[in-house]
Design a protein around this motif. Structure first.
Motif, PDB file in Angstrom:
ATOM      1  N   ALA A  75       0.857  -1.192   0.000  1.00 24.06           N
ATOM      2  CA  ALA A  75       0.000   0.000   0.000  1.00 24.06           C
ATOM      3  C   ALA A  75       0.891   1.239   0.000  1.00 24.06           C
ATOM      4  O   ALA A  75       2.061   1.185   0.407  1.00 24.06           O
ATOM      5  CB  ALA A  75      -0.925   0.022   1.215  1.00 24.06           C
ATOM      6  N   THR A  76       0.324   2.361  -0.453  1.00 29.57           N
ATOM      7  CA  THR A  76       1.049   3.630  -0.440  1.00 29.57           C
ATOM      8  C   THR A  76       0.228   4.682   0.304  1.00 29.57           C
ATOM      9  O   THR A  76      -1.005   4.609   0.353  1.00 29.57           O
ATOM     10  CB  THR A  76       1.354   4.125  -1.858  1.00 29.57           C
ATOM     11  OG1 THR A  76       0.133   4.261  -2.591  1.00 29.57           O
ATOM     12  CG2 THR A  76       2.274   3.156  -2.590  1.00 29.57           C
ATOM     13  N   PHE A  77       0.941   5.662   0.858  1.00 33.91           N
ATOM     14  CA  PHE A  77       0.319   6.698   1.676  1.00 33.91           C
ATOM     15  C   PHE A  77       0.946   8.053   1.361  1.00 33.91           C
ATOM     16  O   PHE A  77       2.069   8.139   0.855  1.00 33.91           O
ATOM     17  CB  PHE A  77       0.529   6.399   3.169  1.00 33.91           C
ATOM     18  CG  PHE A  77      -0.091   5.128   3.653  1.00 33.91           C
ATOM     19  CD1 PHE A  77      -1.338   5.137   4.257  1.00 33.91           C
ATOM     20  CD2 PHE A  77       0.579   3.920   3.498  1.00 33.91           C
ATOM     21  CE1 PHE A  77      -1.912   3.947   4.703  1.00 33.91           C
ATOM     22  CE2 PHE A  77       0.012   2.731   3.942  1.00 33.91           C
ATOM     23  CZ  PHE A  77      -1.235   2.754   4.555  1.00 33.91           C
ATOM     24  N   SER A  78       0.215   9.086   1.705  1.00 32.26           N
ATOM     25  CA  SER A  78       0.747  10.435   1.724  1.00 32.26           C
ATOM     26  C   SER A  78       0.714  10.911   3.171  1.00 32.26           C
ATOM     27  O   SER A  78      -0.349  10.913   3.803  1.00 32.26           O
ATOM     28  CB  SER A  78      -0.090  11.370   0.839  1.00 32.26           C
ATOM     29  OG  SER A  78       0.395  12.700   0.919  1.00 32.26           O
ATOM     30  N   LEU A  79       1.885  11.292   3.692  1.00 33.25           N
ATOM     31  CA  LEU A  79       2.002  11.688   5.099  1.00 33.25           C
ATOM     32  C   LEU A  79       2.408  13.152   5.189  1.00 33.25           C
ATOM     33  O   LEU A  79       3.441  13.550   4.634  1.00 33.25           O
ATOM     34  CB  LEU A  79       3.045  10.840   5.829  1.00 33.25           C
ATOM     35  CG  LEU A  79       2.644   9.438   6.284  1.00 33.25           C
ATOM     36  CD1 LEU A  79       2.427   8.515   5.104  1.00 33.25           C
ATOM     37  CD2 LEU A  79       3.714   8.855   7.197  1.00 33.25           C
ATOM     38  N   LEU A  85      -2.902   9.850   4.569  1.00 30.31           N
ATOM     39  CA  LEU A  85      -3.934   9.369   3.661  1.00 30.31           C
ATOM     40  C   LEU A  85      -3.424   8.197   2.833  1.00 30.31           C
ATOM     41  O   LEU A  85      -2.303   8.246   2.293  1.00 30.31           O
ATOM     42  CB  LEU A  85      -4.378  10.478   2.708  1.00 30.31           C
ATOM     43  CG  LEU A  85      -5.057  11.694   3.336  1.00 30.31           C
ATOM     44  CD1 LEU A  85      -5.292  12.763   2.270  1.00 30.31           C
ATOM     45  CD2 LEU A  85      -6.369  11.291   3.984  1.00 30.31           C
ATOM     46  N   ARG A  86      -4.249   7.164   2.721  1.00 30.53           N
ATOM     47  CA  ARG A  86      -3.902   6.075   1.818  1.00 30.53           C
ATOM     48  C   ARG A  86      -4.154   6.516   0.381  1.00 30.53           C
ATOM     49  O   ARG A  86      -5.182   7.129   0.076  1.00 30.53           O
ATOM     50  CB  ARG A  86      -4.717   4.820   2.137  1.00 30.53           C
ATOM     51  CG  ARG A  86      -4.326   3.641   1.241  1.00 30.53           C
ATOM     52  CD  ARG A  86      -5.000   2.359   1.640  1.00 30.53           C
ATOM     53  NE  ARG A  86      -4.537   1.251   0.822  1.00 30.53           N
ATOM     54  CZ  ARG A  86      -4.857  -0.025   1.023  1.00 30.53           C
ATOM     55  NH1 ARG A  86      -5.652  -0.342   2.042  1.00 30.53           N
ATOM     56  NH2 ARG A  86      -4.381  -0.974   0.241  1.00 30.53           N
ATOM     57  N   LYS A  87      -3.223   6.189  -0.504  1.00 30.99           N
ATOM     58  CA  LYS A  87      -3.368   6.518  -1.923  1.00 30.99           C
ATOM     59  C   LYS A  87      -4.071   5.374  -2.658  1.00 30.99           C
ATOM     60  O   LYS A  87      -4.140   4.245  -2.150  1.00 30.99           O
ATOM     61  CB  LYS A  87      -1.993   6.749  -2.545  1.00 30.99           C
ATOM     62  CG  LYS A  87      -1.241   7.952  -1.990  1.00 30.99           C
ATOM     63  CD  LYS A  87       0.087   8.119  -2.724  1.00 30.99           C
ATOM     64  CE  LYS A  87       0.818   9.356  -2.261  1.00 30.99           C
ATOM     65  NZ  LYS A  87       2.072   9.582  -3.022  1.00 30.99           N
ATOM     66  N   PRO A  88      -4.578   5.644  -3.847  1.00 31.77           N
ATOM     67  CA  PRO A  88      -5.136   4.555  -4.658  1.00 31.77           C
ATOM     68  C   PRO A  88      -4.076   3.491  -4.929  1.00 31.77           C
ATOM     69  O   PRO A  88      -2.873   3.785  -4.958  1.00 31.77           O
ATOM     70  CB  PRO A  88      -5.564   5.259  -5.949  1.00 31.77           C
ATOM     71  CG  PRO A  88      -5.753   6.692  -5.563  1.00 31.77           C
ATOM     72  CD  PRO A  88      -4.739   6.955  -4.495  1.00 31.77           C
ATOM     73  N   GLN A 123      -0.972   2.922  12.265  1.00 33.36           N
ATOM     74  CA  GLN A 123      -1.040   4.378  12.375  1.00 33.36           C
ATOM     75  C   GLN A 123      -0.004   4.893  13.373  1.00 33.36           C
ATOM     76  O   GLN A 123       0.605   5.949  13.170  1.00 33.36           O
ATOM     77  CB  GLN A 123      -2.448   4.805  12.789  1.00 33.36           C
ATOM     78  CG  GLN A 123      -3.531   4.467  11.763  1.00 33.36           C
ATOM     79  CD  GLN A 123      -3.333   5.196  10.444  1.00 33.36           C
ATOM     80  OE1 GLN A 123      -3.279   6.423  10.407  1.00 33.36           O
ATOM     81  NE2 GLN A 123      -3.232   4.447   9.361  1.00 33.36           N
ATOM     82  N   ALA A 124       0.221   4.152  14.457  1.00 31.14           N
ATOM     83  CA  ALA A 124       1.218   4.570  15.445  1.00 31.14           C
ATOM     84  C   ALA A 124       2.621   4.513  14.864  1.00 31.14           C
ATOM     85  O   ALA A 124       3.435   5.427  15.066  1.00 31.14           O
ATOM     86  CB  ALA A 124       1.119   3.694  16.686  1.00 31.14           C
ATOM     87  N   ILE A 125       2.933   3.447  14.123  1.00 34.67           N
ATOM     88  CA  ILE A 125       4.271   3.310  13.555  1.00 34.67           C
ATOM     89  C   ILE A 125       4.489   4.359  12.464  1.00 34.67           C
ATOM     90  O   ILE A 125       5.574   4.961  12.370  1.00 34.67           O
ATOM     91  CB  ILE A 125       4.484   1.883  13.018  1.00 34.67           C
ATOM     92  CG1 ILE A 125       4.336   0.866  14.150  1.00 34.67           C
ATOM     93  CG2 ILE A 125       5.864   1.749  12.380  1.00 34.67           C
ATOM     94  CD1 ILE A 125       4.302  -0.582  13.685  1.00 34.67           C
ATOM     95  N   LEU A 126       3.478   4.599  11.628  1.00 37.75           N
ATOM     96  CA  LEU A 126       3.586   5.649  10.616  1.00 37.75           C
ATOM     97  C   LEU A 126       3.807   7.013  11.262  1.00 37.75           C
ATOM     98  O   LEU A 126       4.610   7.822  10.774  1.00 37.75           O
ATOM     99  CB  LEU A 126       2.333   5.681   9.741  1.00 37.75           C
ATOM    100  CG  LEU A 126       2.191   4.613   8.668  1.00 37.75           C
ATOM    101  CD1 LEU A 126       0.811   4.710   8.004  1.00 37.75           C
ATOM    102  CD2 LEU A 126       3.290   4.735   7.611  1.00 37.75           C
ATOM    103  N   HIS A 147       5.919  10.621   0.558  1.00 35.64           N
ATOM    104  CA  HIS A 147       5.335   9.448  -0.098  1.00 35.64           C
ATOM    105  C   HIS A 147       5.750   8.229   0.706  1.00 35.64           C
ATOM    106  O   HIS A 147       6.952   7.922   0.825  1.00 35.64           O
ATOM    107  CB  HIS A 147       5.831   9.326  -1.540  1.00 35.64           C
ATOM    108  CG  HIS A 147       5.386   8.057  -2.216  1.00 35.64           C
ATOM    109  ND1 HIS A 147       4.102   7.865  -2.673  1.00 35.64           N
ATOM    110  CD2 HIS A 147       6.071   6.905  -2.500  1.00 35.64           C
ATOM    111  CE1 HIS A 147       4.004   6.668  -3.225  1.00 35.64           C
ATOM    112  NE2 HIS A 147       5.178   6.058  -3.127  1.00 35.64           N
ATOM    113  N   GLY A 148       4.777   7.553   1.302  1.00 34.97           N
ATOM    114  CA  GLY A 148       5.050   6.381   2.121  1.00 34.97           C
ATOM    115  C   GLY A 148       4.645   5.099   1.422  1.00 34.97           C
ATOM    116  O   GLY A 148       3.623   5.048   0.731  1.00 34.97           O
ATOM    117  N   GLU A 149       5.443   4.062   1.585  1.00 34.65           N
ATOM    118  CA  GLU A 149       5.114   2.737   1.054  1.00 34.65           C
ATOM    119  C   GLU A 149       5.127   1.735   2.204  1.00 34.65           C
ATOM    120  O   GLU A 149       6.000   1.780   3.073  1.00 34.65           O
ATOM    121  CB  GLU A 149       6.107   2.319  -0.028  1.00 34.65           C
ATOM    122  CG  GLU A 149       6.095   3.247  -1.235  1.00 34.65           C
ATOM    123  CD  GLU A 149       7.048   2.798  -2.328  1.00 34.65           C
ATOM    124  OE1 GLU A 149       6.818   1.714  -2.911  1.00 34.65           O
ATOM    125  OE2 GLU A 149       8.025   3.516  -2.576  1.00 34.65           O
TER     126      GLU A 149
END
Length: 250
Positions: A75-79, A85-88, A123-126, A147-149
């Motif tokens: 999964a990918t995220f924007s932090l 937020l999780r990305k598509p 969520q805590a680790i992110l 950009h988080g993966e």
């Protein structure tokens, strides 16, 4: 939901146990007995249900060595300071400069399940990784968002097949920051992590053994690799489950 703020006592421990060694040597190995209380202050709970999700990963069919020892979800995220937020769903891509084995192609993996992407443990680790990356990035170079993966990895081993946590060998990931957290070791031996400087000289080694033993790595300064895992008892299932999170400038 924005990253959880660091209470002052937590911020002090993060600075001493994670950020100081990262600044000094480019990596930090933090044992679970130190990390878990910090993460609980950031909202970590229900770890058992989070770890159990590693029992439902898809087979990695992109292994150029022909191996069938790796299972994963992605999964990918924007932090940012305002939200995580999780990305598509999107493919994972690394150039062959960073991954000589499997790089150069778009790899579509089964997505991380919604309940796991929103899980309080993740969520805590992110949140923690966001704060570490932001603190250690000079203000004039901090991105508005990272950009988080997220990778859920299970490496399986048998007497006929060694499990390869890093089949590409000693490497960098082509990102800015890497976090590797142990989820579970079941009936496996070895799996030692080594850290090497830009001249590829060894500067540290350790083994992630207990759940939430965690490595933080500055990918711009060091290489890392993990030795293969082998079963202790060949009659029983053997595997190594880890959570890998990376951040890079968006």
């Amino acid at each position: 939901m924005p990253p959880a703020p660091l209470p002052p006592a937590v911020a002090d421990t993060v600075a001493q146990e994670i950020e100081a060694p990262l600044e000094q040597g480019g990596f930090a190995f933090v044992q679970a007995r130190t990390l878990r209380p910090l993460l609980e202050r950031l909202g970590l709970e229900h770890w058992e249900s989070f770890a159990a999700s590693w029992n439902d990963l898809g087979e990695d069919r992109y292994m150029a060595d022909g191996g069938r020892y790796r299972r994963r979800r992605y999964a990918t995220f924007s932090l940012s300071a305002h939200d995580m937020l999780r990305k598509p769903n999107q493919p994972h891509y690394q150039s062959r400069d960073y991954n000589t084995l499997n790089g150069g192609v778009e790899r579509w993996f089964e997505p991380v399940l919604p309940g796991i992407a929103a899980h309080p443990a993740l969520q805590a680790i992110l949140s923690l990784l966001y704060h570490v990356a932001t603190d250690l990035t000079p203000p004039d170079r901090r991105p508005l968002s990272w950009h988080g993966e997220m990778h859920q990895f299970r490496i399986e081993a048998s007497m006929d097949m060694r499990g390869q946590p890093t089949p590409e060998g000693l490497h960098r990931d082509g990102v800015d920051w890497v976090c590797v957290a142990m989820v579970r070791r079941e009936n496996v031996d070895c799996g030692e992590t080594s850290i090497h400087d830009m001249s590829r000289d060894l500067v540290g080694s350790f083994t992630l053994t207990n759940p939430l033993d965690t490595a933080f790595v500055n990918d711009n300064r060091v290489y890392h690799g993990v030795t293969p895992v082998v079963p202790v008892d060949p009659a029983r299932p053997a595997y190594r489950d880890v959570l890998v999170l990376t951040l890079r400038h968006e």
